[in-house]
Design a protein around this motif. Sequence first.
Motif, short mmCIF file in Angstrom:
data_model
loop_
_atom_site.label_atom_id
_atom_site.label_comp_id
_atom_site.label_asym_id
_atom_site.label_seq_id
_atom_site.Cartn_x
_atom_site.Cartn_y
_atom_site.Cartn_z
N HIS A 21 33.45 38.70 35.65
CA HIS A 21 33.98 37.16 35.75
C HIS A 21 34.67 36.73 34.33
N GLN A 22 35.33 35.63 34.61
CA GLN A 22 36.20 35.12 33.69
C GLN A 22 34.92 34.53 32.56
N SER A 23 35.66 34.15 31.25
CA SER A 23 34.78 33.76 30.17
C SER A 23 33.49 34.84 30.20
N THR A 50 38.94 41.97 33.68
CA THR A 50 38.57 40.86 33.54
C THR A 50 39.40 39.98 33.16
N PRO A 51 39.47 38.49 33.61
CA PRO A 51 40.61 37.79 33.31
C PRO A 51 40.84 37.38 32.00
N ASP A 52 39.86 37.49 31.00
CA ASP A 52 40.11 36.89 29.68
C ASP A 52 39.86 38.11 28.87
N THR A 68 43.05 42.89 30.73
CA THR A 68 43.00 41.63 31.37
C THR A 68 44.12 41.48 32.35
N ILE A 89 37.25 34.81 39.54
CA ILE A 89 38.31 35.63 38.93
C ILE A 89 39.80 35.29 39.52
N LYS A 91 42.16 33.99 38.18
CA LYS A 91 43.57 34.43 37.58
C LYS A 91 44.14 35.58 38.53
#
Length: 324
Positions: A21-23, A50-52, A68, A89, A91
Motif C-alpha cells: 500500500h501507499q506510505s 508500491t505507489p511511493d 513505484t 494504491i 496512484k
Amino acid sequence: MQAKKIKQTLENANNIAIFGHQSIDWDAIGSMFWLGRQLEKLWKKISYFTPDEPSKIFNFLPIENLQTEFDYGNYDLIVFTDFSTYDMIRKFTTVHEDYFNQKQKVIIDHHIFKESLPNCVEFRDDSSISAAQLVFELTTQRWLDLIDWQTATFLLTWLMTDSWNFRYDEWYESIRVSGNNLALLEKWAKKKLIIDHIFRSKSYEDLEFMQIILGRMQKLEDIVYSRYSQEELDSFWLHPDSADYALYLLCDIESQDLVILWKEKDDCVKFSLRAKGKYNCRDVATVFGWWWHANAAWCSVEKTWKLEEDVVDFVHKVKKLIHK
C-alpha cells in the motif's frame, strides 16, 4: 478451506504482481517480500509494486527491485498484502479500475473492510498482529523447505515491528506470535540485525524532531495528544516513520489509555490513535470511514481555518466515542 484455495491460486499462476500500500510500512514490505521470495523459489516470475518510494530505514534489507511505477502488464495474478481496497494504491487504480477488476486477485490482510473486490480470493484475520504473520501461517506448512535465513529475517522484521518488539501482543496472540518467532529463529532469522537497524538506530534529526512533538504534548484526563506538520517533517528530511517513534514514546506515559498524534497537511489533518485496551480505536476510525484495529487506527478530517479549535473538538469527540 479458504487458505487451501489461496495456496492453489498462487501455485497455478506463473506471472504475479504483488502490491504494497501507499506510505508503505514494515508489515506491507515484509508480507509482500516473504510471499514473493517463496514463490520465486517455485520458479514464479514475481514483480513488486508500491505507489511511493520506501523510507531509507528499509535500506538494510534487499528490496531494490521494489517498483513505484506499474506497467499494467499481462499478469496471471495480482496479490494485495496488508490492504484490501483500491484506494490504498490509488496512484495505480485511478481510471484503471477495469484492469484490476478483470484480474484474478488474492488478498491477505489483517484489517476488516466492508466491501469486497471482484474476482478475488481473500484471507482476513483482524486478530492477527500483522499481515506478515498471516502470510507465514498460510505458507510455512506447504513450503517449509523453501525458507532460508533471508526470508526468515524478512518475516521476523515485521513480526517485531508490528508488535513493537513484542510489547503489544497479549493473551492468545502472545502465544501465536511467540510460536512464529521461535520457528523463524530456528530458520536462522537474524534478530540482532533487526534490533540494531530499527530499535537502536536513530539519527540526530530523529531525536530533534521527537523533541518538537514531545514539547507539544497535552493531556485530557486519560488521553495524551500532540501534533506536528508535514512542513516540519520535510524540513528535517525525515520519513513519517520518524513521527511514529515519538508516538511510541507517548504510549509509554503512565496513566494514559489513549494517545493521539495528529499531522497537519495542506488539505487535511491525519490522526493516529493508539490504545492500551480500555478504549477501542476502531470505533473512532469507523465514524470517519475507516476500519482498523482495536488498539491502533488512523483517520483523517478536512482541514479548516480554525485548526487548533477543531483538534481540541476532535479530542473531546473521541472521548465520547471510544469505549471497550
